[in-house]
Design a protein around this motif. Structure first.
Motif, PDB file in Angstrom:
ATOM      1  N   SER A 457      -4.167  38.873 -56.044  1.00  0.00           N
ATOM      2  CA  SER A 457      -4.161  40.197 -56.661  1.00  0.00           C
ATOM      3  C   SER A 457      -2.796  40.857 -56.441  1.00  0.00           C
ATOM      4  N   LYS A 458      -2.485  41.818 -57.294  1.00  0.00           N
ATOM      5  CA  LYS A 458      -1.149  42.427 -57.298  1.00  0.00           C
ATOM      6  C   LYS A 458      -0.782  43.020 -55.936  1.00  0.00           C
ATOM      7  N   LEU A 459      -1.726  43.763 -55.326  1.00  0.00           N
ATOM      8  CA  LEU A 459      -1.423  44.453 -54.073  1.00  0.00           C
ATOM      9  C   LEU A 459      -1.235  43.468 -52.912  1.00  0.00           C
ATOM     10  N   LEU A 460      -2.093  42.450 -52.835  1.00  0.00           N
ATOM     11  CA  LEU A 460      -1.964  41.481 -51.747  1.00  0.00           C
ATOM     12  C   LEU A 460      -0.735  40.594 -51.914  1.00  0.00           C
ATOM     13  N   LYS A 461      -0.361  40.296 -53.159  1.00  0.00           N
ATOM     14  CA  LYS A 461       0.875  39.526 -53.388  1.00  0.00           C
ATOM     15  C   LYS A 461       2.092  40.351 -52.961  1.00  0.00           C
ATOM     16  N   GLU A 462       2.034  41.635 -53.250  1.00  0.00           N
ATOM     17  CA  GLU A 462       3.120  42.520 -52.825  1.00  0.00           C
ATOM     18  C   GLU A 462       3.203  42.571 -51.297  1.00  0.00           C
ATOM     19  N   LEU A 463       2.020  42.589 -50.641  1.00  0.00           N
ATOM     20  CA  LEU A 463       1.992  42.573 -49.183  1.00  0.00           C
ATOM     21  C   LEU A 463       2.591  41.278 -48.636  1.00  0.00           C
ATOM     22  N   SER A 464       2.255  40.139 -49.254  1.00  0.00           N
ATOM     23  CA  SER A 464       2.782  38.849 -48.774  1.00  0.00           C
ATOM     24  C   SER A 464       4.283  38.738 -49.001  1.00  0.00           C
ATOM     25  N   ASP A 465       4.814  39.423 -50.021  1.00  0.00           N
ATOM     26  CA  ASP A 465       6.262  39.383 -50.301  1.00  0.00           C
ATOM     27  C   ASP A 465       7.035  40.301 -49.349  1.00  0.00           C
ATOM     28  N   LYS A 466       6.519  41.543 -49.170  1.00  0.00           N
ATOM     29  CA  LYS A 466       7.254  42.531 -48.381  1.00  0.00           C
ATOM     30  C   LYS A 466       6.996  42.409 -46.878  1.00  0.00           C
ATOM     31  N   ALA A 467       5.774  41.967 -46.525  1.00  0.00           N
ATOM     32  CA  ALA A 467       5.424  41.872 -45.098  1.00  0.00           C
ATOM     33  C   ALA A 467       4.624  40.590 -44.872  1.00  0.00           C
ATOM     34  N   PRO A 468       5.284  39.445 -44.935  1.00  0.00           N
ATOM     35  CA  PRO A 468       4.564  38.168 -44.822  1.00  0.00           C
ATOM     36  C   PRO A 468       3.827  38.014 -43.493  1.00  0.00           C
ATOM     37  N   GLY A 469       4.414  38.521 -42.417  1.00  0.00           N
ATOM     38  CA  GLY A 469       3.742  38.437 -41.116  1.00  0.00           C
ATOM     39  C   GLY A 469       2.456  39.243 -41.101  1.00  0.00           C
ATOM     40  N   THR A 470       2.503  40.438 -41.676  1.00  0.00           N
ATOM     41  CA  THR A 470       1.312  41.288 -41.764  1.00  0.00           C
ATOM     42  C   THR A 470       0.254  40.638 -42.651  1.00  0.00           C
ATOM     43  N   PHE A 471       0.690  40.007 -43.732  1.00  0.00           N
ATOM     44  CA  PHE A 471      -0.239  39.318 -44.632  1.00  0.00           C
ATOM     45  C   PHE A 471      -0.972  38.204 -43.883  1.00  0.00           C
ATOM     46  N   HIS A 472      -0.215  37.415 -43.119  1.00  0.00           N
ATOM     47  CA  HIS A 472      -0.825  36.330 -42.351  1.00  0.00           C
ATOM     48  C   HIS A 472      -1.773  36.902 -41.286  1.00  0.00           C
ATOM     49  N   HIS A 473      -1.371  37.977 -40.648  1.00  0.00           N
ATOM     50  CA  HIS A 473      -2.233  38.653 -39.667  1.00  0.00           C
ATOM     51  C   HIS A 473      -3.531  39.120 -40.328  1.00  0.00           C
ATOM     52  N   SER A 474      -3.427  39.685 -41.524  1.00  0.00           N
ATOM     53  CA  SER A 474      -4.615  40.174 -42.235  1.00  0.00           C
ATOM     54  C   SER A 474      -5.570  39.032 -42.565  1.00  0.00           C
ATOM     55  N   LEU A 475      -5.018  37.885 -42.948  1.00  0.00           N
ATOM     56  CA  LEU A 475      -5.863  36.725 -43.230  1.00  0.00           C
ATOM     57  C   LEU A 475      -6.618  36.278 -41.985  1.00  0.00           C
ATOM     58  N   GLN A 476      -5.916  36.272 -40.853  1.00  0.00           N
ATOM     59  CA  GLN A 476      -6.552  35.865 -39.606  1.00  0.00           C
ATOM     60  C   GLN A 476      -7.648  36.860 -39.201  1.00  0.00           C
ATOM     61  N   VAL A 477      -7.341  38.137 -39.350  1.00  0.00           N
ATOM     62  CA  VAL A 477      -8.343  39.168 -39.041  1.00  0.00           C
ATOM     63  C   VAL A 477      -9.559  39.019 -39.958  1.00  0.00           C
ATOM     64  N   GLU A 545      -2.650  56.053 -48.875  1.00  0.00           N
ATOM     65  CA  GLU A 545      -1.949  56.490 -50.094  1.00  0.00           C
ATOM     66  C   GLU A 545      -1.770  55.329 -51.066  1.00  0.00           C
ATOM     67  N   LEU A 546      -1.361  54.165 -50.545  1.00  0.00           N
ATOM     68  CA  LEU A 546      -1.195  52.977 -51.395  1.00  0.00           C
ATOM     69  C   LEU A 546      -2.530  52.550 -52.006  1.00  0.00           C
ATOM     70  N   ALA A 547      -3.581  52.583 -51.191  1.00  0.00           N
ATOM     71  CA  ALA A 547      -4.904  52.166 -51.666  1.00  0.00           C
ATOM     72  C   ALA A 547      -5.383  53.062 -52.807  1.00  0.00           C
ATOM     73  N   ARG A 548      -5.166  54.363 -52.666  1.00  0.00           N
ATOM     74  CA  ARG A 548      -5.575  55.281 -53.730  1.00  0.00           C
ATOM     75  C   ARG A 548      -4.734  55.088 -54.980  1.00  0.00           C
ATOM     76  N   LYS A 549      -3.470  54.808 -54.788  1.00  0.00           N
ATOM     77  CA  LYS A 549      -2.574  54.566 -55.919  1.00  0.00           C
ATOM     78  C   LYS A 549      -3.024  53.352 -56.713  1.00  0.00           C
ATOM     79  N   HIS A 550      -3.559  52.336 -56.018  1.00  0.00           N
ATOM     80  CA  HIS A 550      -4.014  51.107 -56.675  1.00  0.00           C
ATOM     81  C   HIS A 550      -5.526  51.127 -56.934  1.00  0.00           C
ATOM     82  N   ASN A 551      -6.140  52.309 -56.829  1.00  0.00           N
ATOM     83  CA  ASN A 551      -7.552  52.510 -57.179  1.00  0.00           C
ATOM     84  C   ASN A 551      -8.511  51.626 -56.386  1.00  0.00           C
ATOM     85  N   LEU A 552      -8.234  51.438 -55.110  1.00  0.00           N
ATOM     86  CA  LEU A 552      -9.176  50.711 -54.267  1.00  0.00           C
ATOM     87  C   LEU A 552     -10.394  51.594 -54.004  1.00  0.00           C
TER      88      LEU A 552
END
Length: 674
Positions: A457-477, A545-552
């Motif tokens: 999805s657009k938001l998670l791909k953006e997360l993996s591009d800008k903060a790859p470590g955080t993305f990997h952490h989120s997957l583990q969580v 703020e990001l979540a509301r912007k992307h209508n989560l």
């Protein structure tokens, strides 16, 4: 006055629920049929289980549906249609005859002969070849304001003109002029009789409406049926007639208000039971006015649609897809609530539908099948399989009731199977209906959660591009939290999605979080502990703020709000404390709120455990065990789970899952010899 307004504001949620209760009760009672309810359950083919029944008042004995249809068919067969006689046609044809005669016939003395033939022709009447003639011997002929019955054999078809003309000329020994006269008459002759469709249909309708629906009278005190006698034949006809008369007889005068009062009490009692159920088992839903409104709206819609079906044709009541109700409620809430609301709605509809016992039995069984079979709606095949099973249950139950009533299957109505199939097809509308409800009420179903869990999805791909470590952490969580949710029976799909998005706020300042630092340079070394703490804490607000912007959905945003609760950024607090002993700890705490559900509590624990596990050096099982115990115990001590409906046993089970998962993650492979 100010105090009164304050009380109203403080209790606005309760006031709204009372208002909703009153409106829903009034609307359902309004939709109910304006007739009394026959106090006996009429079941054809079964013994009369009540006391012996005698006519309480004079009432007409109604004809059966078969008798009425037979009489209608007789009226249709014997009906004489109406045809219109146009008087002006003959004058117009005569004028054409006079103008065209010399062009076809060379003898002027024969002109009167042709006029006499035309006059006799039009006095009988001419009808077009394509015009339908009545099936019987007679027809109504409308001449101006007069209507007469004539034999249809005297009317001449336009195509038979040649035959009548030649016979007429032969009788007068004028056969030599057949061709000339026929050419002339074929050109000028036009029909003067036409079928009057509107008048015929109106007359037939009036005759059908004038058929008497009764075939006698049952006098007061006359025996209708004795206890133990089988409800069939003439006894069934008398009971059915009494039922119809009873429902209209008592809805008069002051009875109207008493019946209305009775309906209000019963409907109100049903809705009170719903509130009590929600308060006992689902207080979170009861405290959410949007969800309570959603449940009441669905009940009212089902009552409304069923009422329309009954008013149109009672047999169409089984086309109404009532099983959509438990499917939708199960998709948004849980199985128990879905079935309870379904059963409550079926009981209310018992006041509306004919043969209420059969209807209630059939719909309750269908509801049970729906609850037991419909699962994982995001798998497309599941709904089709469940709908097929529901339709099959309808058909089997209908066959059973037919055998009970008739004693055989000879009188089975095959049309009802078509109605059950239509019901199944309508039930498939549950999928788009769930989507519509999500948009209208802001709810989230498993289908939407599955879409949100897509890492492309657009938001998670953006997360993996800008903060790859955080993305990997989120997957583990997400993996840890999902396993824990499955262990304690929480909503695993919701937990996974919440875990995937809980740290999206770190994208704004990705380099300030250790999991994204790959160069060995830590930007926190260049700023004060106070500023560092603010950046760390702000990732929660940035995430919202990001979540509301992307209508989560709000249910997903709740995980972003609560995944740190009101914990402290302890590292920077201690660092600042070394510089200023008067530092306030409140400045280094997350704004909260603390978790308020099992799902948000699970993600909070999984996030803390996974993040801290990165600091373990050469971990062993005992290290992991102590490590998990320490982190979760700290969260309990600081009151992070006070608002979450989670038990100590569930927390213990969750810790066991974390320990097992972390042990698997940090398990070292055996080094094989080369």
């Amino acid at each position: 006055m100010k105090h009164a307004f304050h009380n109203i504001y403080r209790n606005q949620s309760l006031i709204y629920r009372i208002f909703l209760f009153i409106c829903a009760t009034a609307l359902v009672v309004y939709l109910f049929p304006k007739a009394g309810k026959f106090k006996y359950e009429l079941q054809k083919g079964k013994p009369w289980q009540y006391e012996s029944l005698y006519a309480p008042f004079d009432f007409p004995l109604l004809k059966t549906g078969e008798e009425m249809e037979k009489e209608r068919e007789t009226v249709r067969k014997e009906f004489i249609p109406y045809y219109t006689y146009n008087s002006g046609t003959m004058s117009r044809v005569m004028e054409h005859y006079a103008a065209e005669y010399d062009n076809f016939v060379q003898r002027s003395e024969l002109e009167k002969t042709g006029q006499d033939f035309l006059r006799s022709l039009y006095e009988k009447g001419i009808i077009a070849d394509q015009e339908n003639m009545p099936p019987g011997r007679f027809m109504h002929l409308v001449k101006g304001n007069e209507v007469s019955v004539v034999n249809k054999e005297r009317i001449i078809r336009r195509g038979d003109l040649k035959q009548h003309l030649f016979r007429y000329l032969d009788d007068r020994r004028l056969s030599a002029y057949k061709t000339d006269f026929y050419k002339l008459f074929d050109k000028i002759t036009e029909p003067n009789i036409t079928w009057n469709k509107d008048f015929s249909e109106k007359a037939l309708k009036e005759e059908l409406e004038n058929i008497y629906a009764t075939k006698g009278t049952i006098e007061r005190g006359e025996r209708i049926i004795l206890n133990g006698e089988v409800v069939e034949g003439e006894k069934y006809e008398k009971l059915y007639s009494l039922q119809q008369e009873y429902t209209s007889h008592i809805w008069k005068g002051t009875n109207y208000y008493w019946i209305l009062f009775g309906y209000i009490v019963l409907v109100g009692l049903a809705f009170v039971m719903l509130f009590l159920f929600l308060g006992k088992f689902r207080a979170d839903i009861l405290n959410d006015n949007t969800k309570v409104t959603f449940i009441f709206v669905n009940i009212i819609i089902m009552v409304f649609v069923t009422t329309l079906a009954v008013k149109y044709d009672g047999s169409y009541v089984y086309v109404v897809p009532l099983c959509i109700l438990p499917i939708v409620l199960k998709a948004f809430f849980d199985t128990r609530l879905g079935f309870f609301v379904h059963a409550l709605t079926v009981l209310l509809l018992g006041f509306v539908v004919p043969n209420s016992f059969e209807y209630i039995f059939l719909q309750i069984i269908a509801g049970v099948v729906t609850i037991l079979t419909v699962s994982e709606l995001y798998r497309r095949a599941n709904l089709f399989i469940s709908v097929g099973q529901i339709t099959l249950v309808y058909m089997i139950a209908y066959l059973a009731f037919t055998v009970i009533h008739e004693g055989n299957l000879n009188d089975i109505i095959w049309l009802n199977f078509g109605l059950f199939i239509l019901n199944g097809l309508a039930t498939l509308f549950a999928q788009p209906l769930i989507y519509i409800y999500e948009k209208l009420f802001g709810l989230v179903s498993d289908v939407s959660l599955l879409e949100l869990s897509d890492t492309n999805s657009k938001l998670l791909k953006e997360l993996s591009d800008k903060a790859p470590g955080t993305f990997h952490h989120s997957l583990q969580v997400a993996n840890l939290a999902e396993a824990a949710a499955n262990e304690v029976g929480a909503n695993a799909m919701l937990v996974r999605v919440g875990a995937l998005y809980h740290d999206i706020g770190k994208m704004n300042n990705a380099i300030y979080f250790t999991e994204n630092q790959t160069t060995g340079v830590n930007p926190h070394d260049e700023i004060s502990p106070e500023e560092s703490a603010r950046i760390i804490i702000d990732h929660v607000l940035d995430g919202i703020e990001l979540a509301r912007k992307h209508n989560l959905p709000d249910r997903v945003i709740d995980f972003i709000r609560t995944h740190h609760g009101t914990t402290t950024v302890y590292y920077f607090y201690k660092k600042q404390l070394e510089q200023d002993k008067h530092t306030a700890i409140e400045d280094y705490q997350y704004p909260g709120p603390i978790p308020f559900s099992r799902e948000t509590a699970i993600v909070m624990m999984a996030d803390a455990v996974e993040a801290a596990s990165k600091s373990l050096k050469n971990p062993t099982f005992s290290m992991i065990n102590d490590f998990v115990e320490k982190i979760v115990s700290k969260q309990i001590e600081t009151g992070q789970f006070l608002n979450a409906n989670i038990t100590f046993k569930e927390i213990e089970d969750i810790k066991k899952v974390f320990k097992r998962k972390l042990t698997n993650i940090y398990h070292l492979r055996i080094e094989y010899p080369e």
